[in-house]
Design an enzyme around this catalytic site. Structure first.
Site, mmCIF file in Angstrom:
data_model
loop_
_atom_site.group_PDB
_atom_site.id
_atom_site.type_symbol
_atom_site.label_atom_id
_atom_site.label_comp_id
_atom_site.label_asym_id
_atom_site.label_seq_id
_atom_site.Cartn_x
_atom_site.Cartn_y
_atom_site.Cartn_z
ATOM 1 N N ARG A 213 -5.380 48.562 40.004
ATOM 2 C CA ARG A 213 -6.291 49.040 38.960
ATOM 3 C C ARG A 213 -7.708 48.594 39.301
ATOM 4 O O ARG A 213 -7.968 47.389 39.373
ATOM 5 C CB ARG A 213 -5.905 48.463 37.602
ATOM 6 N N GLU A 215 -10.235 47.999 37.718
ATOM 7 C CA GLU A 215 -10.938 47.594 36.501
ATOM 8 C C GLU A 215 -12.066 46.663 36.890
ATOM 9 O O GLU A 215 -11.865 45.700 37.616
ATOM 10 C CB GLU A 215 -9.952 46.889 35.552
ATOM 11 N N ARG A 221 -6.978 37.563 32.162
ATOM 12 C CA ARG A 221 -5.720 38.288 31.982
ATOM 13 C C ARG A 221 -5.608 39.534 32.839
ATOM 14 O O ARG A 221 -4.624 40.268 32.728
ATOM 15 C CB ARG A 221 -5.557 38.701 30.520
ATOM 16 N N HIS A 222 -6.628 39.824 33.652
ATOM 17 C CA HIS A 222 -6.593 41.043 34.472
ATOM 18 C C HIS A 222 -6.657 40.729 35.954
ATOM 19 O O HIS A 222 -7.445 39.896 36.384
ATOM 20 C CB HIS A 222 -7.770 41.965 34.122
ATOM 21 N N GLU A 354 -0.935 41.394 25.039
ATOM 22 C CA GLU A 354 -0.059 42.519 25.366
ATOM 23 C C GLU A 354 0.651 42.225 26.687
ATOM 24 O O GLU A 354 0.028 41.850 27.666
ATOM 25 C CB GLU A 354 -0.901 43.787 25.511
ATOM 26 N N SER A 357 3.725 47.984 27.837
ATOM 27 C CA SER A 357 3.566 49.256 27.117
ATOM 28 C C SER A 357 4.752 50.121 27.450
ATOM 29 O O SER A 357 5.265 50.071 28.567
ATOM 30 C CB SER A 357 2.335 50.024 27.565
ATOM 31 N N ARG A 405 1.619 38.581 33.802
ATOM 32 C CA ARG A 405 1.351 38.317 32.377
ATOM 33 C C ARG A 405 2.487 37.495 31.772
ATOM 34 O O ARG A 405 2.261 36.571 31.004
ATOM 35 C CB ARG A 405 1.244 39.640 31.610
HETATM 36 P P1 AMO Z 1 0.022 49.696 31.028
HETATM 37 O O1 AMO Z 1 -1.214 50.257 31.618
HETATM 38 O O2 AMO Z 1 -0.087 49.132 29.651
HETATM 39 O O3 AMO Z 1 1.182 50.772 30.976
HETATM 40 O O4 AMO Z 1 0.583 48.556 31.985
HETATM 41 C C1 AMO Z 1 1.825 47.957 31.741
HETATM 42 C C2 AMO Z 1 1.751 46.453 31.793
HETATM 43 O O5 AMO Z 1 1.218 46.026 33.036
HETATM 44 C C3 AMO Z 1 0.434 44.865 32.869
HETATM 45 N N1 AMO Z 1 -0.936 45.120 33.311
HETATM 46 C C4 AMO Z 1 -1.707 44.247 33.995
HETATM 47 N N2 AMO Z 1 -1.463 43.018 34.432
HETATM 48 C C5 AMO Z 1 -2.442 42.380 35.115
HETATM 49 N N3 AMO Z 1 -3.642 42.932 35.390
HETATM 50 C C6 AMO Z 1 -3.950 44.176 34.954
HETATM 51 N N4 AMO Z 1 -5.131 44.713 35.256
HETATM 52 C C7 AMO Z 1 -2.952 44.903 34.226
HETATM 53 N N5 AMO Z 1 -2.895 46.141 33.679
HETATM 54 C C8 AMO Z 1 -1.676 46.248 33.136
HETATM 55 C C9 AMO Z 1 0.478 44.500 31.406
HETATM 56 C C10 AMO Z 1 0.804 45.829 30.781
HETATM 57 O O6 AMO Z 1 1.413 45.679 29.523
HETATM 58 N N6 AMO Z 1 2.763 53.599 32.630
HETATM 59 C C11 AMO Z 1 2.614 52.622 31.557
HETATM 60 C C12 AMO Z 1 3.920 51.931 31.246
HETATM 61 C C13 AMO Z 1 4.978 52.843 30.668
HETATM 62 O O7 AMO Z 1 4.709 53.506 29.642
HETATM 63 O O8 AMO Z 1 6.092 52.861 31.231
HETATM 64 C C14 AMO Z 1 1.577 51.590 31.990
HETATM 65 O O9 AMO Z 1 1.225 51.457 33.129
HETATM 66 O O10 AMO Z 1 1.525 43.566 31.217
#
Ligand code: AMO
Length: 431
Positions: A213, A215, A221-222, A354, A357, A405
């Site tokens: 990602r 971001e 947390r990211h 969180e 998802s 996480r």
């Molecule tokens: P989402 O984008 O919420 O959902 O990502 C799912 C889970 O991945 C983790 N996560 C991260 N952990 C660390 N750094 C990040 N930048 C980061 N982004 C996300 C979190 C998050 O809850 N396709 C959907 C899932 C689905 O519906 O099956 C998805 O990607 O723990």
């Protein structure tokens, strides 16, 4: 090379000859006698060097070794009241396999903590610290427990491509890559592929793989690369998917409690083992809780950090937020038939954080196209995905949990970077 790990050297081996290999953790030289602490993955053992017995030369050579040099020691085990673990080794031979340079870029034995950046710059040494290794053994057991639960429930482990042509979670946070003469991206999520596998009749799949990602924000947390544990299952709804998730998570935490007592003690944490089923509250209930605490949420918007803090104070453990507005969830979520403003999506939370998802997916091709357009996406870019919905797609649901996480929560870490070996963030690409 070795006969035992250090942790296996105990008083019952009194009188036996053993060989242990590892790093020089510390040396205390008292003149006629010296104590060398030898460290390996499993612990530390005391090597007692007596000048009279091993001779001046060898005594000098060993006691002048820099910390963190690699040695193998062969010697006799002896019970000892004073020594760590009630046992010491009297060496017959010490083989120096690699001499460490001085000074060390980072101390291993020192009690004083270094800054996280310094630690990550010198991660190969930082990872030698027992409290750092403990995190990765906890992570290992957590994943093993989750994986076992999924396999027990009939999920097939799969691997989908990480070089992809289309965005899944929205186009803004993709890393572009050159793919010969075309543009491609690193995968943000196996979302589209795991859904296609439902059309393929795999019924229940899971994947443990990196997600990328782009971001921009730099938070505790990211990460820009993390491990996503993804699940997808057919002939079920969001409630079925939540059931699998809560059982898998409990299995992971149970495994940690069973296998990682020592590591948890090293870190001074005791993870909470939640009871089944987890609490479920709706998005609307969260909005009410937040509003009662003076935090206003405009209906349809994602829950802000302040709103989640308000809810997390009420439920300081694992719980699901269900029945989200379609507005703040991705196109692939299935709207409720009775009120299509809401979707069959859920988040798994721990307090205000969180961790997952998920949703029942929209498996109705016309409705799916319509939702894409509403969300400003061009269905033409998703033809390879949409085609899979036209020739027999069962209803299905799934979720993704971020391994770092959840490791953070179970191991009681403050920063997500500590839950990954070599973190990738806004400023860090090396080591
Ligand atoms: P989402 O984008 O919420 O959902 O990502 C799912 C889970 O991945 C983790 N996560 C991260 N952990 C660390 N750094 C990040 N930048 C980061 N982004 C996300 C979190 C998050 O809850 N396709 C959907 C899932 C689905 O519906 O099956 C998805 O990607 O723990």
């Amino acid at each position: 090379m070795r006969t035992h790990y250090t942790a296996e050297i105990n008083p019952s081996l009194d009188g036996e000859t053993v060989r242990v290999c590892g790093w020089v953790h510390d040396i205390r030289n008292l003149g006629g006698i010296a104590f060398l602490l030898l460290r390996d993955r499993e612990g530390i053992v005391q090597i007692t060097l007596i000048k009279k017995e091993i001779g001046k030369e060898m005594f000098k050579e060993i006691t002048s070794l820099p910390r963190e040099s690699v040695i193998c020691v062969e010697g006799r085990v002896q019970r000892s009241e004073q020594a760590r673990m009630g046992v010491e080794i009297l060496p017959a031979s010490v083989k120096v396999l690699n001499r460490a340079k001085t000074p060390l870029p980072l101390g291993v034995a020192d009690r004083v903590g270094a800054e996280l950046d310094t630690r990550l710059d010198n991660r190969f040494i930082d990872l030698r610290k027992p409290e750092v290794l403990a995190v990765f053994r906890i992570r290992h057991s957590l994943l093993a427990g989750i994986r076992d639960a999924l396999m027990r429930e009939g999920f097939i482990e799969v691997h989908t491509p990480k070089i992809i042509a289309t965005a899944t979670e929205g186009g803004t946070n993709l890393f572009p890559v050159r793919y010969f003469e075309r543009d491609a991206y690193l995968s943000q999520s196996p979302q589209l592929y795991k859904q296609i596998l439902m059309a393929a009749g795999f019924d229940r799949v899971f994947e443990v793989a990196p997600a990328f990602r782009a971001e921009e924000h730099d938070t505790s947390r990211h990460l820009n690369e993390f491990i996503s544990i993804d699940v997808e299952m057919s002939f079920t709804d969001e409630e079925g998917a939540m059931g699998v998730l809560e059982r898998a998570l409990v299995s992971g935490i149970e495994r940690v409690l069973e296998e990682r007592e020592r590591e948890l003690e090293t870190l001074g944490v005791q993870p909470h083992l939640p009871e089944l089923p987890f609490t479920r509250i709706t998005y609307d209930e969260c909005v009410d809780i937040a509003s009662r605490k003076g935090v206003e949420v405009e209906w349809g918007e994602d829950l802000s950090a302040e709103a989640l803090k308000a809810v997390g104070e009420e439920i300081p453990t694992y719980y699901f937020i269900t029945r989200w507005p379609m507005e703040c969830k991705p196109f692939y979520v299935l709207p409720f038939e009775d009120d299509p403003r809401y979707g069959r999506a859920f988040d798994l939370m721990f307090g205000d954080r969180e961790i997952t998802s998920g949703a029942q997916r929209n498996h109705i091709p016309d409705l799916l196209r319509e939702t894409m357009v509403k969300k400003g996406l061009n269905p033409k870019n998703f033809e390879f995905y949409l085609r899979a919905f036209e020739y027999g797609m069962p209803p299905h649901a799934g979720w993704a949990i971020g391994l770092e996480r959840i490791t953070m929560i179970v191991a009681g870490l403050k920063n997500i970077r500590e839950a990954t070996l070599f973190p990738r963030d806004r400023n860090r690409l090396v080591p």
